[in-house]
Write a protein that holds these residues in place. Structure first.
Motif, PDB file in Angstrom:
ATOM      1  N   LYS A  79      -5.383 -36.890   1.817  1.00  0.00           N
ATOM      2  CA  LYS A  79      -6.511 -37.065   2.740  1.00  0.00           C
ATOM      3  C   LYS A  79      -6.097 -36.516   4.090  1.00  0.00           C
ATOM      4  N   TRP A  93     -10.308 -33.817   1.344  1.00  0.00           N
ATOM      5  CA  TRP A  93      -9.833 -34.815   0.365  1.00  0.00           C
ATOM      6  C   TRP A  93      -9.547 -34.100  -0.949  1.00  0.00           C
ATOM      7  N   ARG A 135      -8.258 -34.701  -4.795  1.00  0.00           N
ATOM      8  CA  ARG A 135      -8.050 -35.762  -5.787  1.00  0.00           C
ATOM      9  C   ARG A 135      -7.868 -35.166  -7.182  1.00  0.00           C
ATOM     10  N   PHE A 150      -8.260 -36.143 -11.252  1.00  0.00           N
ATOM     11  CA  PHE A 150      -8.856 -37.097 -12.198  1.00  0.00           C
ATOM     12  C   PHE A 150      -8.401 -36.714 -13.609  1.00  0.00           C
ATOM     13  N   VAL A 201      -8.397 -32.856 -13.795  1.00  0.00           N
ATOM     14  CA  VAL A 201      -9.446 -32.203 -12.996  1.00  0.00           C
ATOM     15  C   VAL A 201      -9.064 -32.394 -11.533  1.00  0.00           C
ATOM     16  N   VAL A 234     -10.068 -31.893  -7.704  1.00  0.00           N
ATOM     17  CA  VAL A 234     -11.234 -31.632  -6.846  1.00  0.00           C
ATOM     18  C   VAL A 234     -10.777 -31.642  -5.391  1.00  0.00           C
ATOM     19  N   GLU A 252     -12.310 -31.405  -1.620  1.00  0.00           N
ATOM     20  CA  GLU A 252     -13.583 -31.470  -0.907  1.00  0.00           C
ATOM     21  C   GLU A 252     -13.350 -31.398   0.597  1.00  0.00           C
TER      22      GLU A 252
END
Lengths: 155, 317
Positions: free
Chosen positions: A41, A51, A53, A55, A127, A129, A131
């Motif tokens: 972050k 951010w 992340r 998953f 996954v 991501v 953002e």
């Protein structure tokens, strides 16, 4: 024996910390406020947010499936406007997909750059991501630097 | 009836003949232009006198009454003169000489008391118009109770397109559960569509009107034709005019007539459009409670997708 074990543990921890630190290097104006093995972050003084992340994906949907699923949800369910789409690659050349989206939050136009990468694993895919969200005016000032940092992402 | 003495009859006959000839000459009857289908035969006050080089006949003005046909005008003139002659010498001598500007025209079109009324004058539409198809503007407004307002509006709009019509206006209020659509449909399909609306739901209010504009259209066409002829005549006069004052006066009059003609053309276009396409305003309403908007967002089947997005980043960062 105990000494050897603790040395190995330390080495493992060091490697883990090192790997956490190198998932993503946010652009210069971003301050990293939190990070872990599967997330980062970071924030700018104007509170534009970055951010990252990871998953787990037990179903192994693959990039094309998740790209379409994500797009459908963002457009149809959230009502976002897709400003642009592009193919991207990380530092290792892993293909990914980038969306630039716009929505209105509390009467203000907000934009997001969302990048999606899929990394294969032994038991499940990951996954990833990334953002970057900022108010429309502020978005443009950092989007170039964020894109540049995407190319330095490490699996 | 007692027989009139011969010399008196001869004298009266000669007087009548003389008066008739005088009236014809003073009215410039022989020089009356083809378009002078205006009752009264005189020039409009002030306007035409400046350019009238003919013998007393002048360009008509809109204030004048219109006779329906050219022959009727001539016939009316003949009756006038006979009537004048019969009325007495004082009246017969009243028409001004052909030279010089014509006097202000008396109130036109009002038939003289006791004068024979020509058969073609009056409020009766002209023969051509009555024989032709009537020009009628149909308008309607209906209120229909339906189960679903939006569906009814869509269906009716599609139907209008099918009938070669179109939606002129559409408004609605989903919270009040009603909507109004104004259609323009070809006149021949108007009543069919009005009757069809019963199949949409319960017609609770129905107003249909038909307005016959045949006479109005014919009048405008006639006025326009006359104005065009007058303008042409003025343009011809302009060619031969030499005095600056005359030229300016003619040009002013041509300008005025042109504006008038354009206005009449516009009016005609509007009327003909109204005749060709009927206007139907339909208000649909429903007694059902207005639909409550569902949540704009539904959750994705994939949990990680629910965790990404602008709001997630802003609020869960």
């Amino acid at each position: 024996m105990l000494r050897a074990l603790s040395s190995a543990l330390l080495l493992l921890l060091a490697t883990g910390v090192a790997s956490c630190a190198t998932i993503m290097e946010p652009p210069e104006r971003f301050l990293v406020v939190d990070k872990g093995g599967d997330f980062v972050k970071a924030i700018t003084p104007e509170e534009s947010k970055l951010w990252l992340r990871d998953f787990p994906d037990d179903d192994r949907g693959g990039l094309a499936f998740w790209r379409d699923a994500l797009k459908a949800d963002l457009e149809d369910n959230r009502g976002y406007v897709i400003i642009s789409e592009a193919e991207v690659k990380d530092a290792a050349g892993t293909p990914g997909h980038e969306f630039v989206l716009e929505s209105t939050v509390n009467g203000r136009a907000v934009r997001e750059l969302l990048a999606l990468f899929i990394y294969g694993g032994a038991f499940a895919d990951t996954v990833r991501v990334v953002e970057y969200v900022a108010e429309k005016q502020a978005f443009a000032t950092e989007v170039g630097a964020v894109r540049a940092s995407l190319t330095k992402l490490k699996p | 009836m007692r027989a009139m003495p011969m010399p008196l009859a001869v004298v009266l006959g000669l007087v009548l003949l003389g008066l008739n000839l005088t009236a014809c000459a003073s009215a410039g009857y022989g020089e009356r232009p083809a378009y002078s289908g205006y009752e009264g035969g005189g020039a409009p006050a002030g306007e035409a006198g400046g350019y009238d080089r003919g013998g007393g006949s002048a360009a008509p003005s809109d204030a004048d009454g219109i006779l329906t046909t050219e022959s009727a005008a001539e016939e009316r003139g003949v009756f006038d003169f006979i009537d004048d002659a019969l009325a007495g010498p004082a009246k017969a001598e009243s028409p001004p000489p052909p030279s010089g500007p014509p006097p202000p025209a008396p109130a036109p079109a009002a038939p003289k008391a006791g004068a024979p009324v020509p058969p073609s004058t009056g409020d009766k539409p002209p023969v051509e118009a009555s024989a032709a198809k009537r020009l009628v503007i149909y308008k309607g407004s209906l209120v229909v109770l339906v189960p679903v307002v939006e569906a009814a509006i869509e269906k009716l709009s599609a139907r209008a397109a099918e009938l070669s019509g179109y939606v002129e206006n559409q408004s609605g209020n989903s919270s009040a559960n009603n909507g109004t659509v104004t259609l323009r449909v070809p006149a021949e399909k108007f009543y069919a569509l009005v009757n069809e609306l019963g199949s949409y739901g319960q017609v609770t209010q129905k107003n249909v009107s038909a307005s016959d504009v045949t006479k109005t259209v014919f009048d405008i066409e006639l006025r326009m034709e006359t104005a065009e002829k007058s303008r042409q005549r003025l343009l011809d006069l302009l060619k031969s005019a030499t005095k600056m004052e005359e030229i300016l006066q003619i040009e002013n009059e041509v300008r005025r007539l042109t504006t008038e003609i354009e206005a009449m053309k516009g009016e005609l276009r509007f009327l003909k459009d109204q005749v060709a396409f009927s206007t139907l305003a339909v208000t649909f309403y429903s007694n059902a409670p207005p639909p409550i908007a569902g949540p704009t967002r539904t959750r994705s089947r994939f949990e990680w997708i629910n965790q990404v997005g602008i709001e997630q980043v802003l609020y869960n960062f």
